[in-house]
Design an enzyme around this catalytic site. Structure first.
Site, mmCIF file in Angstrom:
data_model
loop_
_atom_site.group_PDB
_atom_site.id
_atom_site.type_symbol
_atom_site.label_atom_id
_atom_site.label_comp_id
_atom_site.label_asym_id
_atom_site.label_seq_id
_atom_site.Cartn_x
_atom_site.Cartn_y
_atom_site.Cartn_z
ATOM 1 N N ARG A 99 0.876 -1.180 0.000
ATOM 2 C CA ARG A 99 0.000 0.000 0.000
ATOM 3 C C ARG A 99 0.909 1.224 0.000
ATOM 4 N NH1 ARG A 99 -5.409 1.448 3.356
ATOM 5 N NH2 ARG A 99 -6.161 0.056 1.727
ATOM 6 N N HIS A 126 -7.104 0.693 -6.732
ATOM 7 C CA HIS A 126 -7.362 -0.193 -5.576
ATOM 8 C C HIS A 126 -8.017 -1.460 -6.144
ATOM 9 C CE1 HIS A 126 -7.663 -1.354 -1.546
ATOM 10 N NE2 HIS A 126 -8.530 -0.486 -1.064
ATOM 11 N N GLN A 129 -10.011 -3.985 -3.959
ATOM 12 C CA GLN A 129 -11.294 -3.424 -3.540
ATOM 13 C C GLN A 129 -12.342 -3.618 -4.639
ATOM 14 O OE1 GLN A 129 -12.005 -1.592 -0.459
ATOM 15 N NE2 GLN A 129 -14.053 -2.046 -1.203
ATOM 16 N N ASP A 221 -17.170 7.270 -2.290
ATOM 17 C CA ASP A 221 -15.952 7.115 -1.486
ATOM 18 C C ASP A 221 -15.643 8.481 -0.881
ATOM 19 O OD1 ASP A 221 -13.553 6.230 -0.366
ATOM 20 O OD2 ASP A 221 -12.425 6.338 -2.249
ATOM 21 N N CYS A 261 -16.402 1.875 -0.038
ATOM 22 C CA CYS A 261 -15.278 1.002 0.316
ATOM 23 C C CYS A 261 -14.901 1.116 1.783
ATOM 24 C CB CYS A 261 -14.074 1.328 -0.567
ATOM 25 S SG CYS A 261 -13.529 3.048 -0.391
ATOM 26 N N ARG A 289 -13.656 -8.552 1.002
ATOM 27 C CA ARG A 289 -12.224 -8.366 0.748
ATOM 28 C C ARG A 289 -11.472 -9.646 1.127
ATOM 29 N NH1 ARG A 289 -10.123 -3.271 0.779
ATOM 30 N NH2 ARG A 289 -8.218 -4.386 0.217
HETATM 31 N N1 CP Z 1 -11.369 -0.116 1.984
HETATM 32 C C1 CP Z 1 -10.113 -0.191 2.459
HETATM 33 O O1 CP Z 1 -9.151 -0.443 1.711
HETATM 34 O O2 CP Z 1 -10.014 0.030 3.778
HETATM 35 P P1 CP Z 1 -8.651 0.233 4.613
HETATM 36 O O3 CP Z 1 -8.055 1.542 4.167
HETATM 37 O O4 CP Z 1 -9.074 0.265 6.054
HETATM 38 O O5 CP Z 1 -7.740 -0.903 4.315
HETATM 39 N N1 NVA Z 2 -9.831 6.741 -1.787
HETATM 40 C C1 NVA Z 2 -9.502 6.313 -0.449
HETATM 41 C C2 NVA Z 2 -9.754 4.857 -0.296
HETATM 42 C C3 NVA Z 2 -9.494 4.300 1.074
HETATM 43 C C4 NVA Z 2 -9.712 2.821 1.149
HETATM 44 C C5 NVA Z 2 -8.053 6.647 -0.152
HETATM 45 O O1 NVA Z 2 -7.200 6.465 -1.030
HETATM 46 O O2 NVA Z 2 -7.767 7.099 0.963
#
Ligand code: CP
Ligand code: NVA
Length: 305
Positions: A99, A126, A129, A221, A261, A289
């Site tokens: 990440r 993502h 997701q 989102d 999400c 997930r």
């Molecule tokens: N939706 C999602 O990826 O959540 P987190 O940021 O908590 O992993």
């Molecule tokens: N768009 C958001 C998604 C979090 C799961 C971010 O990147 O923070």
């Protein structure tokens, strides 16, 4: 040979559909020890609840072992160059789940690692997701055929992966964003091409009502993604008309599903009433997930005969 998943388009439409069906089977059939003694590194530059927990459990339930590496201990690109981190981890683990802030970082990890690299969220995409979300839609609506999915809000990483996967799966997709927060031109062109090849539609608008009209699913989102915190006040004002509330949900099909999400900001991109409403499937999404990532890990880490 290693198989990376950096963008949803790293999968063919057939592979994506197979992963969704495989995840359904895994969800129904409980746990199977498919990855004995396999090790996976979770290399995270940003916070996480769902992604970290679901990946750790997915690996553990498949009989493998997970190591969580926090930003502080690794210092990706700061304490040590990204390619060196990738080469070191490749000597220890079978897969790197990363990440990152910049998509180039996960691309560089994949380029330098001799093991598979999975994108667990970058500024661009993502993919895990989006796959879990299509599993949720498939489960709830029994099919993806003829489904109309509307996304309202920021044209961000989640929106990009969803739009591309919709194009790949022939799902009608409409996206409403403020003009300056649309998906980039290359993504829009890519989705348009995929949708044309599948005979599905792709609508880009700045009108949330137009986007959700006739939709089976309404998705939003956060307006401020991780790394954009200094823009939060400005975004709250700019996106005020893009809130998903009961008035907007009433413009969709009766009984339309609400998706997010998570994490959600109650009272900003969505009201608590909608998030906690009868047609909200946000916690199914969180659960799925786990199931989709088990299917992804099994596909990537078990060599084909
Ligand atoms: N939706 C999602 O990826 O959540 P987190 O940021 O908590 O992993
Ligand atoms: N768009 C958001 C998604 C979090 C799961 C971010 O990147 O923070």
């Amino acid at each position: 040979m290693k198989q990376d998943l950096l963008s949803i388009v790293d999968l063919t439409p057939t592979e994506a559909a197979q992963l969704i069906e495989q995840a359904l089977v895994m969800k129904q059939g409980g746990m199977r020890c498919l990855l004995p003694w396999r090790s996976v590194a979770l290399l995270f530059e940003k916070p996480s609840l769902r992604t970290r927990v679901s990946f750790e459990l997915a690996v553990t339930q498949l009989g493998g072992h997970c190591l969580y590496l926090s930003p502080q201990e690794v210092g990706l690109g700061q304490r040590e160059p990204v390619p060196d981190v990738a080469r070191v981890l490749s000597r220890y683990v079978d897969c790197i789940v990363a990440r990152v802030f910049k998509h180039e970082t996960v691309a560089l990890l994949a380029q330098s690692a001799s093991v598979s690299v999975l994108n667990a969220l970058s500024d661009l995409e993502h993919p895990c997701q989006a796959l879990g979300d299509f599993l949720t839609i498939r489960e709830r609506l029994a099919t993806l055929t003829g489904v109309r999915l509307a996304y309202v809000g920021d044209g961000n990483n989640v929106a990009r992966s969803l739009a591309l996967l919709a194009g790949m799966m022939g799902v009608d997709f409409a996206i409403a964003t403020p003009q300056d927060y649309r998906l980039d031109e290359a993504t829009e062109a890519g989705v348009r091409g995929l949708a044309a090849s599948k005979g599905s539609s792709f609508t880009v608008t700045d009108d949330p009502v137009l986007a959700v009209s006739g939709a089976h699913v309404v998705y939003t989102d956060t307006w401020t993604s991780m790394g954009q915190e200094d823009q939060a006040d400005m975004r709250r004002k700019l996106f005020a008309h893009f809130q998903v509330n009961s008035t907007l949900m009433a413009e969709a099909r009766p009984g339309a599903l609400f998706m997010h999400c998570l994490p959600a900001h109650h009272g900003e991109e969505v009201t608590s009433e909608v998030l906690n409403g009868e047609t909200s499937v946000v916690f199914d999404q969180a659960e799925n997930r786990l199931h989709i990532q088990k299917a992804i890990l099994a596909q990537i880490l078990i060599p084909a005969d």
